[in-house]
Design an enzyme around this catalytic site. Structure first.
Site, short mmCIF file in Angstrom:
data_model
loop_
_atom_site.label_atom_id
_atom_site.label_comp_id
_atom_site.label_asym_id
_atom_site.label_seq_id
_atom_site.Cartn_x
_atom_site.Cartn_y
_atom_site.Cartn_z
N ASP A 7 0.86 -1.18 0.00
CA ASP A 7 0.00 0.00 0.00
C ASP A 7 0.89 1.23 0.00
O ASP A 7 2.05 1.17 0.44
CB ASP A 7 -0.93 0.02 1.21
N SER A 8 0.33 2.33 -0.49
CA SER A 8 1.10 3.57 -0.46
C SER A 8 1.25 4.11 0.96
O SER A 8 2.10 4.95 1.21
CB SER A 8 0.42 4.62 -1.35
N TYR A 39 -0.69 8.56 -3.29
CA TYR A 39 -0.59 8.29 -4.71
C TYR A 39 -1.68 9.02 -5.52
O TYR A 39 -1.56 9.19 -6.72
CB TYR A 39 -0.72 6.79 -4.97
N GLY A 40 -2.76 9.39 -4.87
CA GLY A 40 -3.92 9.91 -5.58
C GLY A 40 -3.69 11.20 -6.34
O GLY A 40 -4.47 11.55 -7.23
N ASN A 71 -6.19 0.94 -3.62
CA ASN A 71 -7.12 1.09 -4.74
C ASN A 71 -6.55 1.93 -5.86
O ASN A 71 -6.79 1.65 -7.04
CB ASN A 71 -8.43 1.70 -4.24
N THR A 72 -5.79 2.96 -5.53
CA THR A 72 -5.20 3.80 -6.57
C THR A 72 -4.23 2.99 -7.43
O THR A 72 -4.25 3.07 -8.66
CB THR A 72 -4.49 5.01 -5.95
N CYS A 194 -11.91 1.80 -0.59
CA CYS A 194 -10.60 2.24 -0.12
C CYS A 194 -10.26 1.39 1.09
O CYS A 194 -11.13 1.13 1.93
CB CYS A 194 -10.62 3.72 0.25
N THR A 195 -9.02 0.96 1.19
CA THR A 195 -8.67 0.05 2.28
C THR A 195 -8.60 0.75 3.63
O THR A 195 -8.47 0.08 4.66
CB THR A 195 -7.32 -0.65 1.99
N HIS A 196 -8.72 2.08 3.66
CA HIS A 196 -8.89 2.76 4.95
C HIS A 196 -10.31 2.61 5.49
O HIS A 196 -10.53 2.63 6.70
CB HIS A 196 -8.60 4.26 4.80
#
Length: 270
Positions: A7-8, A39-40, A71-72, A194-196
């Site tokens: 993940d970023s 990353y977005g 996700n990005t 989103c994984t958050h």
């Protein structure tokens, strides 16, 4: 390592946490590109290059299978990576596939033409970059027809969660749900894209109402990984110890990650 998770930042820890709960004996290597997050705001080429570099680090650490728990990265880089970059003896999987499998109730290996499914009105809550990519809609169109997807870019929510500001995060969830429901008053299902966002699943469910089925990536990705490893045991690496790597400051990332998951997560320099 057995399995890599990329993940970023910290959002992918929700995926890790669910995998650890479901498969406690599975060693993983978690890689957070904290020096380059978010990353977005980056270009597609930049996201691709950064994701390839991080994934290569996980390959070098002994992972044959890497999950892009971002996700990005899944939206902007995964397909290009699979077509042009991933070695034939390695696998890189994204987070959209398990959601679409669950939503359409069909296996990803089912390559029959798209068909009608029971769910018609779907709300997608995601970061602005993921919404703009339309990757979820493109992948869904390969499997289902007649599904209306209404998207809501949830600006500010990731920052609030990374900062540990739960009160602000809850207020943002209510605001974003209200904004979506003005355009789609009665969604049948909601995707937390989103994984958050699994950290706020209860808040999303409360704001949406009990009749809306909420799909959380953490649960779906963990279940999909368990199924994948049963079908492809050869992709399980040889690692025996879970590690957490970051391109950022390990002490700072450790503190933030520990606050994020409310238990000690020790990062080391990548």
């Amino acid at each position: 390592m057995a399995v890599g998770i990329f993940d970023s930042g910290l959002g992918g820890l929700t995926v890790y946490d669910q995998i650890a709960a479901d498969m406690p004996d599975l060693p993983v290597c978690y890689f957070a590109d904290s020096a380059n997050t978010p990353y977005g705001v980056r270009t597609a080429d930049d996201i691709y290059n950064l994701t390839c570099a991080a994934t290569q680090s996980l390959f070098d650490a002994g992972c044959d299978l890497v999950i892009l728990a971002c996700n990005t990265a899944s939206a902007a880089a995964l397909r290009r990576m699979q077509e042009n970059w991933v070695p034939t003896d390695k696998r890189v999987l994204g987070v959209f596939v398990p959601m679409i499998e669950a939503l359409t109730e069909r296996n990803w290996g089912d390559n029959s033409p798209p068909r009608e499914v029971d769910v018609r009105d779907v709300a997608l809550f995601a970061t602005p970059a993921t919404v703009a990519s339309r990757a979820f809609q493109r992948e869904l169109a390969f499997r289902a027809i007649g599904v209306d997807v209404e998207t809501q870019p949830c600006g500010g929510l990731v920052d609030a969660l990374e900062d540990g500001d739960e009160m602000l995060a809850e207020a943002l969830v209510r605001s974003h749900v209200d904004a979506l429901k003005r355009r789609m008053p009665n969604p049948q299902a909601a995707i937390l894209g989103c994984t958050h966002y699994p950290l706020m699943q209860k808040a999303f469910q409360d704001a949406l109402g009990g009749d809306v089925k909420v799909f959380s990536q953490a649960n779906l990705v963990s279940a999909s990984l368990a199924d994948y490893l049963k079908r492809h045991p050869n992709m399980l690496g040889q690692g025996t110890q879970t590690r957490f790597l970051t391109t950022g400051n390990p002490a700072q990332v450790t503190d933030r990650a520990t606050q994020f998951l409310r238990r000690k997560i020790q990062f080391e320099a990548a």
